[in-house]
Design an enzyme around this catalytic site. Sequence first.
Site, short mmCIF file in Angstrom:
data_model
loop_
_atom_site.label_atom_id
_atom_site.label_comp_id
_atom_site.label_asym_id
_atom_site.label_seq_id
_atom_site.Cartn_x
_atom_site.Cartn_y
_atom_site.Cartn_z
N LYS A 1 0.84 -1.19 0.00
CA LYS A 1 0.00 0.00 0.00
C LYS A 1 0.88 1.24 0.00
O LYS A 1 2.04 1.12 0.37
CB LYS A 1 -0.98 -0.07 1.17
CG LYS A 1 -0.51 0.62 2.47
CD LYS A 1 -1.55 0.57 3.52
CE LYS A 1 -2.00 1.91 3.99
NZ LYS A 1 -1.11 2.64 4.89
N HIS B 1 -1.28 -5.22 5.14
CA HIS B 1 -0.61 -6.03 6.16
C HIS B 1 -1.54 -6.42 7.32
O HIS B 1 -1.23 -7.34 8.06
CB HIS B 1 0.67 -5.34 6.67
CG HIS B 1 0.42 -4.28 7.70
ND1 HIS B 1 0.13 -2.98 7.37
CD2 HIS B 1 0.42 -4.32 9.05
CE1 HIS B 1 -0.04 -2.28 8.47
NE2 HIS B 1 0.13 -3.07 9.52
N GLU C 1 -3.78 4.64 17.85
CA GLU C 1 -2.34 4.51 18.05
C GLU C 1 -1.87 5.58 19.01
O GLU C 1 -2.43 6.68 19.04
CB GLU C 1 -1.59 4.66 16.73
CG GLU C 1 -1.96 3.60 15.71
CD GLU C 1 -1.17 3.77 14.43
OE1 GLU C 1 -0.15 3.10 14.28
OE2 GLU C 1 -1.57 4.59 13.60
N ASP D 1 -4.81 6.86 4.89
CA ASP D 1 -3.78 5.97 5.43
C ASP D 1 -4.38 4.68 6.01
O ASP D 1 -3.76 3.63 5.93
CB ASP D 1 -2.99 6.72 6.52
CG ASP D 1 -1.74 5.99 6.96
OD1 ASP D 1 -1.09 5.34 6.11
OD2 ASP D 1 -1.39 6.08 8.15
N HIS E 1 -6.99 -0.77 5.73
CA HIS E 1 -7.00 -1.60 6.93
C HIS E 1 -8.39 -1.72 7.58
O HIS E 1 -8.86 -2.81 7.87
CB HIS E 1 -6.03 -1.03 7.98
CG HIS E 1 -4.63 -0.87 7.47
ND1 HIS E 1 -4.06 -1.73 6.57
CD2 HIS E 1 -3.68 0.06 7.74
CE1 HIS E 1 -2.81 -1.33 6.31
NE2 HIS E 1 -2.57 -0.24 7.01
N LYS F 1 -3.81 9.04 15.53
CA LYS F 1 -2.47 9.00 16.12
C LYS F 1 -2.50 9.77 17.45
O LYS F 1 -3.39 10.60 17.66
CB LYS F 1 -1.46 9.71 15.21
CG LYS F 1 -1.41 9.17 13.80
CD LYS F 1 -0.40 8.05 13.67
CE LYS F 1 -0.25 7.61 12.24
NZ LYS F 1 0.08 6.20 12.11
C1 BG6 Z 1 0.30 1.59 8.15
C2 BG6 Z 1 0.08 3.07 8.25
O1 BG6 Z 1 -0.24 1.10 6.96
O2 BG6 Z 1 -0.31 0.96 9.27
C3 BG6 Z 1 0.64 3.61 9.54
O3 BG6 Z 1 0.70 3.73 7.14
C4 BG6 Z 1 0.07 2.86 10.72
O4 BG6 Z 1 0.39 5.01 9.68
C5 BG6 Z 1 0.21 1.35 10.52
O5 BG6 Z 1 0.79 3.26 11.88
C6 BG6 Z 1 -0.54 0.59 11.61
O6 BG6 Z 1 -0.22 -0.77 11.51
P1 BG6 Z 1 -0.10 -1.67 12.81
O7 BG6 Z 1 0.11 -3.05 12.29
O8 BG6 Z 1 1.04 -1.14 13.61
O9 BG6 Z 1 -1.39 -1.50 13.54
#
Ligand code: BG6
Length: 504
Positions: free
Chosen positions: A150, A180, A218, A237, A242, A342
């Site tokens: 991505k 991911h 986060e 993002d 996600h 965030k």
């Molecule tokens: C990423 C984003 O795809 O996913 C980030 O670009 C984000 O901004 C991250 O922090 C979160 O992934 P995870 O697995 O840490 O929850």
Amino acid sequence: MDAAPSPPVTLVIFGATGDLTRRLLVPAIINLTQSGLTGDDLRILGIGIEPGDDAMLVGRLDDFLKTLDDGGAHAASDGWKRLRQRISYTSGDFTKDEIYLDIKARLANSNAAFYLAVPPQFFGTIVEKLSEHGLMSESETCFRRIAIEKPFGTDLASAKALNARILAKVAESQVYRLDHFLGKETVQNILTTRFANMMIEALWNNNYIDHVQITAAETVDVGSRGKFYDATGALRDMVPNHLFQLLAMIAMEAPNGFGAEAIRSEKSKALSALRIYTPEEAAEHGVRGAYAGGQLNGNEITAFRESKDVSPDSHTETFVAVKLYVDTWRWAGVPFYLRTGKAMTARDTEIVVTFRQVPFAQFRETDIKRSLPPNRLVIQVQPDEGLSVELSIKSPGLSVDTVPVSLDFRYADKFDIGKMTGYESLLYDLFIGDQTLFQRADGIEAGWAAVQPFLDMWGASSEQPETYLPGSMGPDGADQLIRKDGRQWHALGVILHNQKTSKE
Ligand code: BG6
């Protein structure tokens, strides 16, 4: 059933000297090598812009693995000792022909998976160049696949254009679009939780479910990613990718099998049923925020708009909350509230399914006041991965009174999933040719279509996002968004554990 080792393959990584390769891909391949899921016939060919040779890449990976927070486990592992002998490197310009001629000579007729761990502006060019040089041509004995990280597009038009550009050159069956989140064990478990448990799936509709909340909070701020983040924002993002992957798994109909196409078709159907708002509806159903300066867990947080590489009059959001509808018979009238941000109070990715309340009439004569709390199913994606079912039970004693309790399952109590990077299953599936955990073109476009009205509405707005304090649950507007429906957000980082209470 134990998984069989993957077939011989060369993993060609574009962007081999980058952070993703060393932090996630290589440790995941070491884990796969350790567990026997990839064999000594897996090779890595790293491609980068930086000049260098095989020893340069291996040396850098050696150094990096020693810095991992794993007590040196990966660096000293037998898997790494074996893998490091099968890594090569070549450098060149991704937009020029020379590098592709070099790759062609090295691969000959062997299986290859091309992994694009590069900035998105290279995606289309690399696929075209690979194809023009015959590197994507498959035969009975040789497969050619492409894995794309991505962000896949920045809005509906660019995602469609990128899909069209790629699919003009290669077949959908060769394209592995990564998200991911789909590599997370707890995310993969959503389908099993739903479809392997009658007591859950039987209630999984608008007769019994009041609403769904999906959160990815986060505590980190944008850190050194100011430039990328100011151009991207929380909505792009996290939401069409996600959070929509989680939503699709919650909302999809039962697939007619666990094959990749059956699952991907149902997910795409769910995403294409997301209501497309008018600009007025988008304004009513979306809230965004940007964090101010302050303290979080004892650390000083610089306000987003004062961060390095962020414009002081930035209109970019670091928090977004939206209320969406999936317009299918199953979900008619059930709101899906999504939020992500965030610098929030806790790191917490969770899905909370709140069931309807029971009729209260029969409890009128008891000690229970007004109403009973609804049942909730909490899928804790991270951290503290697990699953909780919240029920009401009678509290012991002579009167009829209730207390909420929770039936909890924590992965850590039963399994050791902490050592995984989350890329193991994605890479293994790429090698064996299973597209279940990858996004199909129609699913990606359906996701962008649903967020496009928010992008348009905020893009045209002269107002800056509302500020919120670091360590909070987001801006006040997010509370109002859900409160006006008579509901409230699930508290972040709080799991209802059953603590012993003494009765007075
Ligand atoms: C990423 C984003 O795809 O996913 C980030 O670009 C984000 O901004 C991250 O922090 C979160 O992934 P995870 O697995 O840490 O929850």
